[in-house]
Design a protein around this motif. Structure first.
Motif, mmCIF file in Angstrom:
data_model
loop_
_atom_site.group_PDB
_atom_site.id
_atom_site.type_symbol
_atom_site.label_atom_id
_atom_site.label_comp_id
_atom_site.label_asym_id
_atom_site.label_seq_id
_atom_site.Cartn_x
_atom_site.Cartn_y
_atom_site.Cartn_z
ATOM 1 N N ALA A 1 86.956 -2.106 -18.125
ATOM 2 C CA ALA A 1 86.566 -2.990 -19.232
ATOM 3 C C ALA A 1 85.215 -3.661 -18.994
ATOM 4 C CB ALA A 1 87.642 -4.053 -19.452
ATOM 5 N N CYS A 2 84.737 -3.655 -17.736
ATOM 6 C CA CYS A 2 83.440 -4.270 -17.440
ATOM 7 C C CYS A 2 82.301 -3.550 -18.155
ATOM 8 C CB CYS A 2 83.181 -4.297 -15.945
ATOM 9 S SG CYS A 2 82.851 -2.667 -15.211
ATOM 10 N N VAL A 3 82.508 -2.281 -18.523
ATOM 11 C CA VAL A 3 81.443 -1.500 -19.160
ATOM 12 C C VAL A 3 80.968 -2.178 -20.446
ATOM 13 C CG1 VAL A 3 80.904 0.691 -20.314
ATOM 14 C CG2 VAL A 3 82.096 0.683 -18.112
ATOM 15 N N ASP A 4 81.898 -2.747 -21.206
ATOM 16 C CA ASP A 4 81.512 -3.411 -22.457
ATOM 17 C C ASP A 4 80.546 -4.559 -22.191
ATOM 18 O OD1 ASP A 4 83.087 -1.679 -23.901
ATOM 19 O OD2 ASP A 4 84.800 -3.052 -24.009
ATOM 20 N N LYS A 5 80.756 -5.275 -21.101
ATOM 21 C CA LYS A 5 79.867 -6.399 -20.770
ATOM 22 C C LYS A 5 78.482 -5.902 -20.351
ATOM 23 C CE LYS A 5 82.814 -9.665 -21.581
ATOM 24 N NZ LYS A 5 82.598 -10.615 -22.697
ATOM 25 N N TYR A 6 78.458 -4.847 -19.558
ATOM 26 C CA TYR A 6 77.163 -4.268 -19.183
ATOM 27 C C TYR A 6 76.452 -3.706 -20.419
ATOM 28 C CZ TYR A 6 78.098 -4.565 -14.134
ATOM 29 O OH TYR A 6 78.328 -5.015 -12.859
ATOM 30 N N SER B 1 88.443 4.715 -11.108
ATOM 31 C CA SER B 1 88.351 4.722 -12.572
ATOM 32 C C SER B 1 87.159 3.904 -13.060
ATOM 33 C CB SER B 1 89.642 4.181 -13.187
ATOM 34 O OG SER B 1 89.907 2.854 -12.727
ATOM 35 N N THR B 2 86.878 2.783 -12.379
ATOM 36 C CA THR B 2 85.741 1.948 -12.779
ATOM 37 C C THR B 2 84.425 2.593 -12.368
ATOM 38 O OG1 THR B 2 87.131 -0.013 -12.545
ATOM 39 C CG2 THR B 2 84.754 -0.363 -12.627
ATOM 40 N N LEU B 3 84.387 3.185 -11.167
ATOM 41 C CA LEU B 3 83.173 3.895 -10.750
ATOM 42 C C LEU B 3 82.828 4.997 -11.748
ATOM 43 C CD1 LEU B 3 83.830 4.224 -6.908
ATOM 44 C CD2 LEU B 3 82.191 2.695 -8.016
ATOM 45 N N ILE B 4 83.835 5.731 -12.199
ATOM 46 C CA ILE B 4 83.595 6.808 -13.168
ATOM 47 C C ILE B 4 83.104 6.231 -14.494
ATOM 48 C CG2 ILE B 4 84.764 8.531 -14.598
ATOM 49 C CD1 ILE B 4 86.450 9.225 -12.118
ATOM 50 N N ALA B 5 83.724 5.149 -14.956
ATOM 51 C CA ALA B 5 83.309 4.534 -16.220
ATOM 52 C C ALA B 5 81.861 4.064 -16.141
ATOM 53 C CB ALA B 5 84.233 3.369 -16.563
ATOM 54 N N LEU B 6 81.459 3.530 -14.990
ATOM 55 C CA LEU B 6 80.082 3.052 -14.835
ATOM 56 C C LEU B 6 79.106 4.214 -14.702
ATOM 57 C CD1 LEU B 6 80.794 0.012 -12.506
ATOM 58 C CD2 LEU B 6 80.011 -0.064 -14.882
ATOM 59 N N MET B 7 79.521 5.293 -14.063
ATOM 60 C CA MET B 7 78.675 6.496 -14.025
ATOM 61 C C MET B 7 78.415 7.000 -15.444
ATOM 62 S SD MET B 7 80.302 8.690 -10.883
ATOM 63 C CE MET B 7 80.150 8.145 -9.174
ATOM 64 N N GLU B 8 79.445 7.049 -16.244
ATOM 65 C CA GLU B 8 79.287 7.561 -17.608
ATOM 66 C C GLU B 8 78.433 6.616 -18.451
ATOM 67 O OE1 GLU B 8 83.335 8.233 -18.791
ATOM 68 O OE2 GLU B 8 83.452 10.134 -17.698
ATOM 69 N N PHE B 9 78.570 5.314 -18.221
ATOM 70 C CA PHE B 9 77.709 4.340 -18.903
ATOM 71 C C PHE B 9 76.245 4.595 -18.559
ATOM 72 C CE2 PHE B 9 75.444 0.309 -18.017
ATOM 73 C CZ PHE B 9 75.242 -0.134 -19.318
ATOM 74 N N CYS B 10 75.952 4.751 -17.265
ATOM 75 C CA CYS B 10 74.566 4.994 -16.842
ATOM 76 C C CYS B 10 74.053 6.311 -17.398
ATOM 77 C CB CYS B 10 74.474 4.990 -15.315
ATOM 78 S SG CYS B 10 74.705 3.362 -14.570
ATOM 79 N N ASN B 11 74.904 7.321 -17.411
ATOM 80 C CA ASN B 11 74.469 8.618 -17.909
ATOM 81 C C ASN B 11 74.143 8.562 -19.400
ATOM 82 O OD1 ASN B 11 74.210 11.484 -16.912
ATOM 83 N ND2 ASN B 11 75.412 11.791 -18.773
#
Length: 431
Positions: A167-172, A205-215
């Motif tokens: 869920a941190c992805v939404d904040k970033y 799961s969070t590392l993957i979500a953040l990788m996809e955000f950066c990508n």
């Protein structure tokens, strides 16, 4: 209206970008001046009458050979000797269990992770560009990226959202959009994994979500794992076991040219005085850029030789890390018990690093009309009067005043005395 970008859920590998496009303008200029491509051929193949009679004879570098050349000269260049890079690759492969073995050619060394951060700032950012970071965060990053490279650290508030969950992805995402509306172009996201100062690791799961955000945004993901082996056992049900970003294949989630790993010997090895930091990247353009400026951040051949000796002794390191982790668990447990006895709250999910994130909010003396941050400063002064220093939350960009980073990796008598002075400073006063 903002672009709504869907997450990358497609199977298979992420499309690889042109690595040169991942650099800033000044990074591309720096990369063209890569001295490593010229000198590595000479320095990696030195002449030795017995061991390597067909090697390069270097009578072009101005240095004195009246003492053993391998340790007190310029060695094999400022990017880390072949021996050191090979030893570090073996260390990663042995202790961090990567899904694919690490290749030594993808490693570069400098005199500390601090220097590597500055070099990254020069290479992937223009002055005024931004790097996303969490709140709180290690306090020195602002200087590391900002003092010379002119990069802006953009701190992300989570406002009650678990920053270790996907869920941190939404904040970033919201912070990235807000920053770019204000004219700050985001070029990277930096993760401390395990986190400094929270002492917690990110689940896969969070590392993957953040990788996809950066990508999705074509920004770099910088993963600082300097506390990777400074983990310890804890009874907290919320503690997340550490898994390196190397432990799974990232290529379905992020362009490999955007993923970079940072490490150093100062924490896990208790060897900050060696001044050695390491970066892993498979981005050839970034490697060229870093190799062009690493001479300004050179640790030295003697330090490299000592570090290689340590890294090559796997049996010693296994014993050392075992003892270190046991002692960290013991000291952390002692600090937790002493804090609990005084009713002091702390981030209990921590299971890595040398510190606890401690709340002294109830003891802030908030006067009429004054803000909590001023009260935090007054508490810092009271502790200073009792000759005890604890890093304040303001410096680490805490979201609210009254949080402090308490380092417990001390001798037991020092830890007890330090906490006694902290408790004396806060007294019995409560808000």
């Amino acid at each position: 209206m903002h672009r709504i970008l869907p997450p990358n859920r497609h199977p298979g590998k992420v499309m690889v970008n042109d690595p040169n496009a991942t650099l800033s303008d000044r990074g591309r200029v720096i990369a063209k001046n890569n001295i490593r491509s010229y000198f590595a051929t000479i320095l990696d193949d030195p002449y030795d009458a017995e061991a390597n009679p067909n090697g390069f004879i270097n009578i072009g570098t101005s240095e004195n050979h009246t003492i053993p050349a391998e340790t007190f000269t310029y060695g094999t260049g400022p990017w880390g000797s072949p021996r050191l890079r090979t030893a570090m690759a073996a260390h990663i492969n042995h202790f961090l269990h990567p899904s694919t073995p690490i290749d030594a050619s993808n490693l570069i060394f400098a005199n500390g992770v601090t220097s590597l951060c500055e070099m990254l700032g020069f290479s992937i950012c223009a002055p005024g560009d931004g790097i996303l970071m969490s709140r709180p965060i290690y306090q020195a990053f602002q200087i590391d990226f900002g003092a010379k490279a002119g990069v802006k650290c953009v701190f992300t508030a989570f406002q009650g959202v678990d920053q270790f969950s996907p869920a941190c992805v939404d904040k970033y995402e919201a912070q990235l959009q807000a920053s770019e509306r204000e004219g700050v172009k985001i070029k990277a996201l930096l993760l401390c994994h395990p986190h400094n100062p929270l002492g917690q690791s990110y689940p896969r799961s969070t590392l993957i979500a953040l990788m996809e955000f950066c990508n999705r945004h074509s920004i770099h993901l910088l993963v600082d794992e300097i506390y990777a082996l400074s983990v310890y056992a804890t009874s907290s049900p919320n503690a997340v076991p550490f898994q390196s970003v190397f432990s799974f294949d990232p290529t379905p989630h992020i362009d490999p040219h955007l993923l970079h790993w940072l490490y150093g010997l100062s924490k896990d090895f208790a060897a900050g005085g060696l001044r050695l930091g390491c970066l892993h990247t498979t981005n050839p353009a970034l490697m060229d850029a870093l190799s062009s400026i690493t001479q300004f951040h050179w640790s030295g051949a003697a330090n490299e030789a000592l570090a290689a000796d340590m890294l090559e002794d796997t049996a010693f390191l296994a014993s050392f890390f075992g003892k270190s982790q046991a002692l960290l668990g013991e000291r952390s447990g002692l600090a937790r018990r002493l804090l609990e006895e005084r009713g002091v709250e702390f981030h209990s999910a921590a299971n890595a690093g040398f510190f606890l994130w401690v709340s002294l909010r109830p003891w802030l003396e908030v006067e009429d009309g004054s803000e909590g941050w001023e009260a935090e400063k007054r508490l810092v002064r009271r502790m200073g009067e009792r000759k005890v220093f604890v890093t304040d939350g303001a410096g680490m960009k805490a979201e609210e005043p009254g949080w402090f980073r308490l380092v417990f990796s001390q001798e037991e008598d020092v830890l007890r005395e330090g906490l006694r002075r902290v408790f004396e400073a806060i007294g019995e006063r409560k808000r």
